[in-house]
Scaffold this motif. Structure first.
Motif, PDB file in Angstrom:
ATOM      1  N   ALA A 116       5.789  -7.592 -10.044  1.00  8.35           N
ATOM      2  CA  ALA A 116       6.094  -6.258 -11.667  1.00  8.35           C
ATOM      3  C   ALA A 116       6.145  -5.055  -9.807  1.00  8.35           C
ATOM      4  CB  ALA A 116       4.483  -6.308 -11.601  1.00  8.35           C
ATOM      5  N   LEU A 117       5.528  -4.601  -9.040  1.00  9.46           N
ATOM      6  CA  LEU A 117       5.567  -3.636  -7.848  1.00  9.46           C
ATOM      7  C   LEU A 117       7.398  -3.216  -7.440  1.00  9.46           C
ATOM      8  CD1 LEU A 117       4.454  -1.290  -6.917  1.00  9.46           C
ATOM      9  CD2 LEU A 117       3.901  -2.618  -5.292  1.00  9.46           C
ATOM     10  N   GLU A 118       8.179  -4.811  -7.395  1.00 10.35           N
ATOM     11  CA  GLU A 118       9.180  -4.573  -7.367  1.00 10.35           C
ATOM     12  C   GLU A 118      10.292  -4.228  -7.912  1.00 10.35           C
ATOM     13  OE1 GLU A 118      10.054  -8.037  -5.060  1.00 10.35           O
ATOM     14  OE2 GLU A 118       9.028  -7.723  -2.758  1.00 10.35           O
ATOM     15  N   GLN A 119       9.885  -4.650  -9.321  1.00  7.76           N
ATOM     16  CA  GLN A 119      11.231  -4.280 -10.428  1.00  7.76           C
ATOM     17  C   GLN A 119      10.672  -3.495 -11.076  1.00  7.76           C
ATOM     18  OE1 GLN A 119      13.267  -5.844 -12.174  1.00  7.76           O
ATOM     19  NE2 GLN A 119      12.613  -8.196 -11.063  1.00  7.76           N
ATOM     20  N   SER A 120       9.488  -2.186 -10.949  1.00  9.38           N
ATOM     21  CA  SER A 120       9.460  -0.640 -11.025  1.00  9.38           C
ATOM     22  C   SER A 120       9.815   0.330  -9.781  1.00  9.38           C
ATOM     23  CB  SER A 120       7.856  -0.111 -11.255  1.00  9.38           C
ATOM     24  OG  SER A 120       6.918  -1.152 -10.595  1.00  9.38           O
ATOM     25  N   ASP A 121      10.185  -0.350  -9.072  1.00  6.12           N
ATOM     26  CA  ASP A 121       9.813   0.659  -7.961  1.00  6.12           C
ATOM     27  C   ASP A 121      11.605   0.549  -7.171  1.00  6.12           C
ATOM     28  OD1 ASP A 121      10.239   1.593  -5.644  1.00  6.12           O
ATOM     29  OD2 ASP A 121       8.826   0.855  -4.234  1.00  6.12           O
ATOM     30  N   THR A 122      12.249   1.988  -7.583  1.00  8.87           N
ATOM     31  CA  THR A 122      13.750   1.622  -7.273  1.00  8.87           C
ATOM     32  C   THR A 122      14.338   1.783  -6.193  1.00  8.87           C
ATOM     33  OG1 THR A 122      13.939   4.155  -7.229  1.00  8.87           O
ATOM     34  CG2 THR A 122      13.498   3.238  -9.458  1.00  8.87           C
ATOM     35  N   ARG A 123      13.376   1.692  -5.029  1.00  9.62           N
ATOM     36  CA  ARG A 123      14.108   1.221  -3.978  1.00  9.62           C
ATOM     37  C   ARG A 123      14.006   0.138  -2.656  1.00  9.62           C
ATOM     38  NH1 ARG A 123       8.524   4.256  -0.815  1.00  9.62           N
ATOM     39  NH2 ARG A 123       7.836   2.987  -2.018  1.00  9.62           N
ATOM     40  N   VAL A 124      13.193  -0.923  -4.160  1.00  4.07           N
ATOM     41  CA  VAL A 124      13.697  -2.664  -4.162  1.00  4.07           C
ATOM     42  C   VAL A 124      15.077  -3.301  -5.016  1.00  4.07           C
ATOM     43  CG1 VAL A 124      12.362  -4.786  -3.969  1.00  4.07           C
ATOM     44  CG2 VAL A 124      11.102  -2.987  -3.845  1.00  4.07           C
ATOM     45  N   LYS A 125      15.577  -3.986  -3.913  1.00  5.16           N
ATOM     46  CA  LYS A 125      17.132  -4.422  -4.817  1.00  5.16           C
ATOM     47  C   LYS A 125      16.572  -5.310  -5.576  1.00  5.16           C
ATOM     48  CE  LYS A 125      21.718  -5.711  -4.158  1.00  5.16           C
ATOM     49  NZ  LYS A 125      22.623  -6.619  -2.866  1.00  5.16           N
ATOM     50  N   ARG A 126      16.625  -5.298  -7.098  1.00  5.62           N
ATOM     51  CA  ARG A 126      16.729  -5.971  -7.596  1.00  5.62           C
ATOM     52  C   ARG A 126      17.536  -7.114  -7.372  1.00  5.62           C
ATOM     53  NH1 ARG A 126      15.094  -3.225 -13.459  1.00  5.62           N
ATOM     54  NH2 ARG A 126      13.208  -1.600 -12.129  1.00  5.62           N
ATOM     55  N   SER A 127      17.286  -8.590  -7.366  1.00  4.99           N
ATOM     56  CA  SER A 127      18.270  -9.526  -6.775  1.00  4.99           C
ATOM     57  C   SER A 127      18.990 -10.116  -7.977  1.00  4.99           C
ATOM     58  CB  SER A 127      17.448 -11.069  -6.048  1.00  4.99           C
ATOM     59  OG  SER A 127      16.214 -11.232  -6.188  1.00  4.99           O
TER      60      SER A 127
ATOM     61  N   GLY B 234       0.711  -1.781   0.259  1.00  4.97           N
ATOM     62  CA  GLY B 234       0.367  -0.194  -0.050  1.00  4.97           C
ATOM     63  C   GLY B 234       0.477   1.738   0.342  1.00  4.97           C
ATOM     64  N   GLN B 235       2.259   1.095   1.050  1.00  3.70           N
ATOM     65  CA  GLN B 235       2.579   2.486   0.769  1.00  3.70           C
ATOM     66  C   GLN B 235       3.604   2.817  -0.711  1.00  3.70           C
ATOM     67  OE1 GLN B 235       5.302   1.892   4.677  1.00  3.70           O
ATOM     68  NE2 GLN B 235       3.912   2.648   5.755  1.00  3.70           N
ATOM     69  N   ARG B 236       3.518   1.752  -1.197  1.00  2.66           N
ATOM     70  CA  ARG B 236       4.623   2.080  -2.424  1.00  2.66           C
ATOM     71  C   ARG B 236       4.019   2.435  -3.961  1.00  2.66           C
ATOM     72  NH1 ARG B 236       7.701  -3.685  -0.875  1.00  2.66           N
ATOM     73  NH2 ARG B 236       6.845  -4.653  -2.657  1.00  2.66           N
ATOM     74  N   ALA B 237       2.771   1.230  -3.575  1.00  2.00           N
ATOM     75  CA  ALA B 237       1.590   2.350  -4.988  1.00  2.00           C
ATOM     76  C   ALA B 237       0.886   3.145  -4.926  1.00  2.00           C
ATOM     77  CB  ALA B 237       1.038   0.275  -5.672  1.00  2.00           C
ATOM     78  N   ASP B 238       0.593   3.154  -3.397  1.00  2.00           N
ATOM     79  CA  ASP B 238       0.378   4.180  -3.130  1.00  2.00           C
ATOM     80  C   ASP B 238      -1.709   3.446  -3.379  1.00  2.00           C
ATOM     81  OD1 ASP B 238      -1.739   6.307  -2.172  1.00  2.00           O
ATOM     82  OD2 ASP B 238      -0.750   7.847  -4.339  1.00  2.00           O
ATOM     83  N   LEU B 239      -1.840   2.521  -3.412  1.00  2.06           N
ATOM     84  CA  LEU B 239      -3.426   1.498  -3.375  1.00  2.06           C
ATOM     85  C   LEU B 239      -4.202   2.152  -2.172  1.00  2.06           C
ATOM     86  CD1 LEU B 239      -1.718  -1.696  -3.369  1.00  2.06           C
ATOM     87  CD2 LEU B 239      -2.647  -0.032  -5.277  1.00  2.06           C
ATOM     88  N   ASN B 240      -5.339   2.199  -2.629  1.00  5.34           N
ATOM     89  CA  ASN B 240      -6.713   2.446  -2.007  1.00  5.34           C
ATOM     90  C   ASN B 240      -7.136   1.446  -0.805  1.00  5.34           C
ATOM     91  OD1 ASN B 240      -8.626   1.038  -3.839  1.00  5.34           O
ATOM     92  ND2 ASN B 240      -8.583   2.897  -5.180  1.00  5.34           N
ATOM     93  N   SER B 241      -8.739   1.880  -0.593  1.00  5.86           N
ATOM     94  CA  SER B 241      -8.966   0.785  -0.005  1.00  5.86           C
ATOM     95  C   SER B 241      -9.385  -1.042  -1.122  1.00  5.86           C
ATOM     96  CB  SER B 241      -9.955   0.827   1.450  1.00  5.86           C
ATOM     97  OG  SER B 241      -9.754   1.663   2.173  1.00  5.86           O
ATOM     98  N   PHE B 242      -9.971  -0.391  -1.878  1.00  7.92           N
ATOM     99  CA  PHE B 242     -10.248  -1.291  -2.140  1.00  7.92           C
ATOM    100  C   PHE B 242      -9.732  -2.065  -3.645  1.00  7.92           C
ATOM    101  CE2 PHE B 242     -13.860   2.135  -2.465  1.00  7.92           C
ATOM    102  CZ  PHE B 242     -15.194   0.995  -1.521  1.00  7.92           C
TER     103      PHE B 242
END
Length: 379
Positions: A154-165, A58-66
């Motif tokens: 897919a979210l981890e691949q697009s998030d620069t804060r996540v280290k790609r192993s 939720g914090q990385r993708a700014d998801l709403n409740s639905f």
């Protein structure tokens, strides 16, 4: 007397119908209590997963409740299926304790109805639901979990804060093995900066290095690797360069890059094929074989937990000690669950035979319940 014969015949058919109706009544009480317990267990899992998804995705993708609830419906079913045996245990306990408190069990015993008459149908119902779970619900839950994992990946691949192993793969046959390493993948199934180490295996299993291939990009198609800007080097030979190069592969293009691909994420119908593919490649498929045995033994586990719940709640209220006996049944259920996890860990490590690891706990639970019922009912 001749005129009374039709009435006597009708009464002879009516008595078995009444007995069957009694068994149906107890069976429906057990089913409703089990569904209630399952709803409680599912609610707890949903609440835990909702908090986890809100904090992680939720914090990385700014998801709403639905959107979070949608992801929740993808992730949670696979976890809920693991705890379904507790729903059968708690549901059966609740159903028979309720019958006991309303003195319905006393009336059944006074009418000469054996406990086996209303426990065996409930046990059979649990076994049938177990078959439905492994053949229908397990594949559906696995597909939903795959959708969640794909979104998370897919979210981890697009998030620069996540280290790609790094990515590591293996493929091959009985006499040929290939170890694949890549710096990362681009999220579309293409490896970047990939290296292929090729080995041949002797009859005793000793590997012999045959060469390596380095490529800027490697894309897995159906039974084929497509390499771009490749460099092939073999011992004692000069390196060769290729703009494009094709290499045979026996990996599944759909699941090869799934970093979450585990025996638990492989559904019941795909497990035999996965086992054959892994063993053909020359690797150990112990964890996949164990998972198959655990799924096959699930109907037996459901039946055992149901029988345990019934056996620990048959004590008459006027005798006393029902609460203590019920708590003992709940404690034994937890012991069986952790024993099942322990046997699974020992089976994966091949400390005990895989067949024993998959079937021991369900068999013990059912035998323990039958032993307690024999002691309680037949003395």
């Amino acid at each position: 007397m001749t005129y009374l014969q039709p009435l006597l015949t009708f009464l002879s058919y009516l008595n078995p119908w009444r007995q069957r109706r009694l068994e149906t009544y107890v069976l429906m009480r057990c089913l409703m209590s089990t569904l209630t317990a399952l709803v409680v267990v599912a609610s707890i899992i949903f609440l835990i997963d909702y908090v986890e998804i809100s904090k992680s995705l939720g914090q990385r993708a700014d998801l709403n409740s639905f959107q979070i609830i949608g992801l929740l419906l993808l992730k949670s079913p696979n976890i809920i299926l693991v705890l379904v045996p507790f729903a059968f245990l708690f549901g059966t306990l609740s159903a028979f304790v309720g019958l006991n408190r309303r003195s319905e069990l006393i009336a059944m015993r006074a009418a000469g109805v054996s406990a086996w008459r209303f426990i065996l149908p409930a046990t059979g119902m649990a076994a049938i639901i177990g078959v439905f779970t492994i053949t229908v619900l397990n594949p559906i839950a696995t597909v939903l979990a795959d959708r969640y994992d794909q979104y998370n990946s897919a979210l981890e691949q697009s998030d620069t804060r996540v280290k790609r192993s790094d990515v590591f793969l293996r493929q091959g046959e009985q006499n040929k093995q290939t170890v694949i390493h890549a710096r990362t993948q681009d999220g579309r199934g293409t490896l970047l900066d990939a290296t292929f180490w090729n080995y041949t295996l002797a009859k005793d299993g000793t590997p012999t290095f045959e060469g390596r291939i380095d490529a800027k990009e490697a894309t897995l198609k159906t039974r084929t690797w497509l390499l771009k800007n490749a460099r092939e080097a073999k011992p004692g030979e000069s390196p060769q360069y290729f703009n494009q190069l094709s290499i045979d592969s026996n990996l599944d293009a759909r699941r090869a890059f799934d970093q979450y691909a585990t025996p638990q994420s492989t559904n019941f119908w795909e497990l035999p094929g996965a086992i054959i593919q892994i063993e053909t490649s020359g690797f150990s498929a112990a964890s996949y074989i164990l998972r198959l045995h655990q799924l096959l033994s699930m109907p037996l586990l459901f039946a055992g937990m149901t029988a345990l719940g019934a056996a620990f709640s048959l004590r008459l209220m006027r005798i006393g000690g029902l609460a203590r006996l019920t708590l003992s049944g709940v404690g034994l259920g937890f012991i069986i669950f952790f024993l099942n996890q322990l046997c699974g860990s020992m089976g994966k490590a091949e400390v005990i035979p895989i067949f024993l690891a998959g079937w021991a706990t369900p068999a013990i639970s059912l035998l323990a319940a039958m032993t307690l019922l024999v002691y309680t009912e037949d003395g």
